[in-house]
Design an enzyme around this catalytic site. Sequence first.
Site, PDB file in Angstrom:
ATOM      1  N   LEU A   1      11.609 -20.384  -5.028  1.00 25.05           N
ATOM      2  CA  LEU A   1      10.809 -19.434  -4.445  1.00 25.05           C
ATOM      3  C   LEU A   1       9.460 -19.430  -5.078  1.00 25.05           C
ATOM      4  O   LEU A   1       9.267 -19.586  -6.613  1.00 25.05           O
ATOM      5  CB  LEU A   1      11.324 -18.025  -4.489  1.00 25.05           C
ATOM      6  CG  LEU A   1      10.380 -16.854  -4.112  1.00 25.05           C
ATOM      7  CD1 LEU A   1      10.031 -16.949  -2.424  1.00 25.05           C
ATOM      8  CD2 LEU A   1      11.062 -15.477  -4.440  1.00 25.05           C
TER       9      LEU A   1
ATOM     10  N   HIS B   1       2.603   3.438  -8.844  1.00 25.91           N
ATOM     11  CA  HIS B   1       2.540   2.033  -8.987  1.00 25.91           C
ATOM     12  C   HIS B   1       3.956   1.346  -9.883  1.00 25.91           C
ATOM     13  O   HIS B   1       4.213   0.156  -9.474  1.00 25.91           O
ATOM     14  CB  HIS B   1       1.255   1.592  -9.740  1.00 25.91           C
ATOM     15  CG  HIS B   1       0.031   1.860  -9.110  1.00 25.91           C
ATOM     16  ND1 HIS B   1      -0.181   1.390  -7.914  1.00 25.91           N
ATOM     17  CD2 HIS B   1      -1.129   2.333  -9.418  1.00 25.91           C
ATOM     18  CE1 HIS B   1      -1.508   1.823  -7.286  1.00 25.91           C
ATOM     19  NE2 HIS B   1      -1.880   2.704  -8.429  1.00 25.91           N
TER      20      HIS B   1
ATOM     21  N   ASN C   1       1.382   3.438  -3.149  1.00 26.24           N
ATOM     22  CA  ASN C   1       1.970   3.631  -4.260  1.00 26.24           C
ATOM     23  C   ASN C   1       1.489   4.875  -4.551  1.00 26.24           C
ATOM     24  O   ASN C   1       1.989   5.597  -5.150  1.00 26.24           O
ATOM     25  CB  ASN C   1       1.849   2.887  -5.305  1.00 26.24           C
ATOM     26  CG  ASN C   1       2.257   1.475  -5.128  1.00 26.24           C
ATOM     27  OD1 ASN C   1       3.333   1.291  -4.377  1.00 26.24           O
ATOM     28  ND2 ASN C   1       1.867   0.318  -5.785  1.00 26.24           N
TER      29      ASN C   1
ATOM     30  N   ASP D   1       0.880  -1.156  -0.068  1.00 18.17           N
ATOM     31  CA  ASP D   1      -0.067  -0.028  -0.041  1.00 18.17           C
ATOM     32  C   ASP D   1       1.015   1.030   0.008  1.00 18.17           C
ATOM     33  O   ASP D   1       1.985   1.308   0.647  1.00 18.17           O
ATOM     34  CB  ASP D   1      -0.913   0.225   1.171  1.00 18.17           C
ATOM     35  CG  ASP D   1      -2.041   0.968   1.024  1.00 18.17           C
ATOM     36  OD1 ASP D   1      -2.276   1.275  -0.095  1.00 18.17           O
ATOM     37  OD2 ASP D   1      -2.516   1.475   2.117  1.00 18.17           O
TER      38      ASP D   1
HETATM   39  C1  FPP Z   1      -1.956  -0.071  -3.372  1.00 21.60           C
HETATM   40  O1  FPP Z   1      -1.436   1.128  -3.270  1.00 21.60           O
HETATM   41  C2  FPP Z   1      -1.289  -0.799  -4.416  1.00 21.60           C
HETATM   42  C3  FPP Z   1      -1.992  -1.249  -5.415  1.00 21.60           C
HETATM   43  C4  FPP Z   1      -3.338  -1.295  -5.806  1.00 21.60           C
HETATM   44  C5  FPP Z   1      -1.252  -2.165  -6.596  1.00 21.60           C
HETATM   45  C6  FPP Z   1      -0.069  -2.747  -6.029  1.00 21.60           C
HETATM   46  C7  FPP Z   1       0.712  -3.054  -7.329  1.00 21.60           C
HETATM   47  C8  FPP Z   1       2.187  -3.107  -7.352  1.00 21.60           C
HETATM   48  C9  FPP Z   1       2.984  -2.863  -6.303  1.00 21.60           C
HETATM   49  C10 FPP Z   1       2.819  -3.681  -8.648  1.00 21.60           C
HETATM   50  C11 FPP Z   1       1.888  -4.912  -9.231  1.00 21.60           C
HETATM   51  C12 FPP Z   1       2.794  -5.621 -10.265  1.00 21.60           C
HETATM   52  C13 FPP Z   1       2.599  -6.730 -11.123  1.00 21.60           C
HETATM   53  C14 FPP Z   1       3.576  -7.077 -11.937  1.00 21.60           C
HETATM   54  C15 FPP Z   1       1.510  -7.686 -10.389  1.00 21.60           C
HETATM   55  P1  FPP Z   1      -2.544   2.389  -3.410  1.00 21.60           P
HETATM   56  O2  FPP Z   1      -2.496   2.953  -4.890  1.00 21.60           O
HETATM   57  O3  FPP Z   1      -3.804   2.296  -2.793  1.00 21.60           O
HETATM   58  O4  FPP Z   1      -1.577   3.645  -2.508  1.00 21.60           O
HETATM   59  P2  FPP Z   1      -2.169   4.825  -1.798  1.00 21.60           P
HETATM   60  O5  FPP Z   1      -3.110   4.129  -0.218  1.00 21.60           O
HETATM   61  O6  FPP Z   1      -1.128   5.620  -1.574  1.00 21.60           O
HETATM   62  O7  FPP Z   1      -3.411   5.407  -2.608  1.00 21.60           O
END
Ligand code: FPP
Length: 236
Positions: A124, A30, A15, A13
């Site tokens: 893994l 992301h 990003n 969480d």
């Molecule tokens: C939540 O942060 C994160 C996500 C919804 C997506 C996470 C995905 C990745 C880290 C990459 C995935 C890659 C692959 C190849 C599967 P948020 O956007 O809700 O953060 P915020 O709380 O700041 O809004």
Amino acid sequence: MNTIPNHVAIIMDGNGRWGKLRGLSRSEGHYAGSQTMEELIDASAEMGIKILTLYAFSTENWKRPKDEVNYLMNLPIKFFNQKLPEFMKRNIKILISGDIENLPKGTKKAVIKAMEETENNTGLIVNFALNYSSRSEIVQAISRVLQDAKDHKISIEQLDEETFANYLYTKDLPDPDMVIRTGGERRISNFLMWQSSNSELCFVDELFPDFKKEIFIKEIVKVFGDNEVSLNEWVV
Ligand code: FPP
């Protein structure tokens, strides 16, 4: 000596906030998150963790703006295209927990290919929770149990925790020893609710893109390590 957890699960969480804080878009956040994710996959393989489960997209995430959803659905396509040869070399196996059927066509194709190609790898396991909801996983499991009982494949009297767990997406995996959530919120957000009933819960304030290898290892050592000295075994 450190005990190495068998199975670590991460709610990635923060990003979006990471991007906004830098004047970037949420999608750029992301992308940065996906770079950190690669680093943590490497670190897990190096440490000898057996399973790393990563919460990549929840069923609630469909409510996000269309361009962000599109970006998140394209990420696995690019990621597996680029990383599959390396995963094969490094004996890494890919699993998906979630509703694969309802993913966009290209994403579905990419994740199925990744699972099929890495099926016989024995190193893994990276288990992506993609289009995942713990509640719907449990409801679907109940509905399949009832169907199997109706078809006389199981008897309701025989139903126990172990049998039920075999109806979940995670059927072949042990429960996580540790669930880490980055980004400062202290919630489970519909993630592995059955599977984490005995897991160590670890909430960290770093936004996911900042949750680098050293911090990851430190959090693991806090729970499973003996002392600071043993931390040096892993931080290379
Ligand atoms: C939540 O942060 C994160 C996500 C919804 C997506 C996470 C995905 C990745 C880290 C990459 C995935 C890659 C692959 C190849 C599967 P948020 O956007 O809700 O953060 P915020 O709380 O700041 O809004």
